[in-house]
Write an enzyme that holds these catalytic residues in place. Structure first.
Site, short mmCIF file in Angstrom:
data_model
loop_
_atom_site.label_atom_id
_atom_site.label_comp_id
_atom_site.label_asym_id
_atom_site.label_seq_id
_atom_site.Cartn_x
_atom_site.Cartn_y
_atom_site.Cartn_z
N HIS A 1 -22.11 -12.19 0.41
CA HIS A 1 -21.06 -12.28 -0.29
C HIS A 1 -21.05 -12.80 -1.64
CE1 HIS A 1 -17.90 -11.23 2.79
NE2 HIS A 1 -18.44 -12.06 3.42
N TYR B 1 0.62 -16.07 -8.25
CA TYR B 1 0.90 -15.15 -6.95
C TYR B 1 -0.26 -15.33 -6.10
CZ TYR B 1 2.44 -10.82 -4.88
OH TYR B 1 3.03 -9.81 -4.10
N GLU C 1 -13.97 -13.45 10.46
CA GLU C 1 -15.05 -12.44 10.42
C GLU C 1 -15.47 -11.96 11.85
OE1 GLU C 1 -17.99 -12.62 7.67
OE2 GLU C 1 -16.57 -12.69 5.98
N HIS D 1 -24.68 -9.95 6.19
CA HIS D 1 -24.23 -9.75 4.88
C HIS D 1 -24.21 -10.78 3.91
CE1 HIS D 1 -20.40 -10.46 6.97
NE2 HIS D 1 -20.19 -11.00 5.75
N HIS E 1 -31.21 -23.42 -7.54
CA HIS E 1 -31.29 -24.31 -6.26
C HIS E 1 -29.83 -23.83 -5.55
CE1 HIS E 1 -28.05 -26.56 -8.14
NE2 HIS E 1 -27.66 -26.93 -6.76
N ASN F 1 -29.82 -33.35 1.78
CA ASN F 1 -28.79 -33.63 0.69
C ASN F 1 -28.68 -35.38 0.89
OD1 ASN F 1 -26.44 -33.86 -0.67
ND2 ASN F 1 -26.10 -31.85 -0.54
N ASP F 2 -28.69 -36.05 -0.18
CA ASP F 2 -28.68 -37.45 -0.16
C ASP F 2 -27.31 -37.99 -0.08
OD1 ASP F 2 -31.52 -37.71 -0.80
OD2 ASP F 2 -31.16 -37.04 -2.77
N VAL G 1 -4.57 -18.16 -9.12
CA VAL G 1 -3.54 -19.18 -9.13
C VAL G 1 -2.41 -18.28 -8.87
CG1 VAL G 1 -4.58 -20.69 -10.67
CG2 VAL G 1 -3.44 -18.83 -11.60
P1 H2U Z 1 -24.55 -28.07 -6.34
O1 H2U Z 1 -25.42 -27.02 -5.66
O2 H2U Z 1 -23.18 -28.04 -6.07
O3 H2U Z 1 -24.87 -28.19 -7.57
O4 H2U Z 1 -24.84 -29.62 -5.73
C1 H2U Z 1 -26.18 -29.92 -5.61
C2 H2U Z 1 -26.59 -30.88 -4.42
O5 H2U Z 1 -27.48 -31.47 -4.49
C3 H2U Z 1 -25.33 -31.66 -4.01
O6 H2U Z 1 -24.38 -31.42 -2.66
C4 H2U Z 1 -27.29 -32.99 -3.97
C5 H2U Z 1 -25.94 -33.21 -4.21
O7 H2U Z 1 -25.33 -33.85 -3.03
N1 H2U Z 1 -28.00 -34.08 -4.77
C6 H2U Z 1 -28.78 -34.94 -3.82
O8 H2U Z 1 -29.00 -34.65 -2.67
N2 H2U Z 1 -29.56 -35.78 -4.50
C7 H2U Z 1 -29.88 -35.89 -5.65
O9 H2U Z 1 -30.48 -36.73 -6.45
C8 H2U Z 1 -28.92 -35.26 -6.58
C9 H2U Z 1 -28.07 -33.91 -6.01
ZN ZN Z 2 -18.69 -12.55 5.29
#
Ligand code: H2U
Ligand code: ZN
Length: 351
Positions: free
Chosen positions: A301, A319, A182, A299, A166, A77-78, A317
């Site tokens: 969810h 309650y 859990e 499992h 994704h 993840n960037d 929201v």
């Molecule tokens: P969602 O699953 O919430 O849509 O998030 C997509 C992830 O992809 C998000 O954590 C990463 C974002 O940081 N992402 C990248 O790492 N590089 C990108 O160029 C676009 C999105």
């Molecule tokens: Zn669980």
């Protein structure tokens, strides 16, 4: 006093996995509804979008280029919420201002090279490839980290930022809250009853059939007795399985079938690409692997927000935030509606 009937009368139900209660108010289903129920305008998602950072061959936000992948594709993840570097801090014993350093890794996994397909529309083999990648990442990250959270946010209503199919994988040096509760409840149940809570639960659900959405030789897909979201579901293997990597090839292939069945029914319910947040929970990993985790059962969810139509969602929201979760439609009725829907995806009827 009238005779109590759980299909008509208010009651509370216990969630043994989270040690909390849900208020069920089926009598409210009879109230008049004046909200919107129209179908949403269908967003046409192209198979390939040159501007989408998740598509094959495209440049991501940080300048890195994706390969021209043809199956699944995993990248770091960037914008990771957790990073591998450990920053040590002084021990803090203040009961009101506790803090602890942590470390981790965040990955993104594309399910398919095309942006316009979702899991229920993918072939069985393509879904098996996704499952095998979940297994590989769980194994690889599980060697280093205590908890590996595989999760998918689907649909903009769930905060998903990108329509390309994704999921994400966040691995952490600590046990997150949901995992910790859990762990505790399953351990207590195991000590008290001598069997695994969720293995026994899946067996009882498979026997009664009341809350089954889909079922095969190895898996049950159910609306849990204690569900809070209207069409909440769980996938549970019938055999005692600790973690995703422990699934046999046969169990992975039948998981693909039961997942496709659940997700097709979800889409068919309101004839829309059903939004949800889903994720896998299995026994802790890393240094926790050496401990006895036999109280755990693997499992998944599914938490979908839609209530009445493709545009009317439930909000947790009022309650729910201040007292406890509440639902109108019973778990039994939700399961019946899903169970009775066709296994064929609504889109395949028109194309
Ligand atoms: P969602 O699953 O919430 O849509 O998030 C997509 C992830 O992809 C998000 O954590 C990463 C974002 O940081 N992402 C990248 O790492 N590089 C990108 O160029 C676009 C999105
Ligand atoms: Zn669980």
């Amino acid at each position: 006093m009238s005779v109590f009937n759980p299909n008509d009368h208010q009651h509370i139900r216990y969630n043994p996995l989270k040690d909390e209660w849900v208020l069920v108010s089926p009598h409210r289903l009879k109230r008049p509804w004046t909200g919107q129920v129209e179908k949403p305008v269908l967003d046409e998602i192209p198979e390939y979008d040159p501007k989408n950072p998740l598509c094959p061959g495209n440049i991501r936000s940080n300048g890195k280029q994706n390969p021209k992948y043809s199956g699944t594709y995993v990248f770091d993840n960037d914008f990771p919420a957790l990073q591998p570097e450990v920053f040590s801090t002084e021990e803090n014993n203040d009961p009101l201002f506790k803090m602890s350093p942590v470390s981790g890794e965040c990955k993104v996994m594309c399910f398919h090279p095309h942006s316009n397909v979702t899991l229920p529309e993918m072939s069985n083999n393509d879904v098996i490839e996704v499952i095998n990648k979940w297994v590989d990442l769980s194994k690889e990250l599980g060697e280093k980290y205590t908890w590996v959270q595989v999760f998918e946010n689907k649909g903009s209503v769930m905060g998903c930022s990108n329509p390309h199919p994704h999921c994400q994988i966040w691995a952490s040096s600590f046990l997150p809250n949901e995992a910790a509760i859990e762990d505790k409840t399953q351990k207590n149940y195991y000590c008290k009853h001598g069997n695994q809570m969720l293995v026994e639960y899946a067996r009882r659900e498979s026997e009664s059939k009341e809350r089954i959405i889909s079922e095969n030789e190895h898996w049950v897909a159910i609306v849990p007795y204690w569900a809070t979201w209207p069409y909440q579901a769980m996938l549970i293997p019938k055999r005692h399985v600790l973690r995703l990597p422990d699934l046999t090839d046969e169990e992975r292939s039948s998981l693909a079938e039961v997942m496709k069945s659940l997700l097709t029914k979800y889409d068919n319910l309101f004839e829309t690409s059903f939004p949800y947040s889903m994720g896998w929970h299995g026994a802790p990993t890393g240094l926790e692997m050496d401990k006895d985790n036999s109280h755990w059962q693997l499992h998944a969810h599914y938490y979908p927000p839609l209530l009445r139509s493709a545009t009317v969602r439930k909000f947790m929201v009022g309650y729910e935030m201040l007292a406890q979760p509440q639902r109108d439609i019973t778990a039994e009725l939700a399961a019946k509606k899903l169970r009775e829907l066709p296994e064929e995806h609504y889109k395949s009827k028109t194309t």
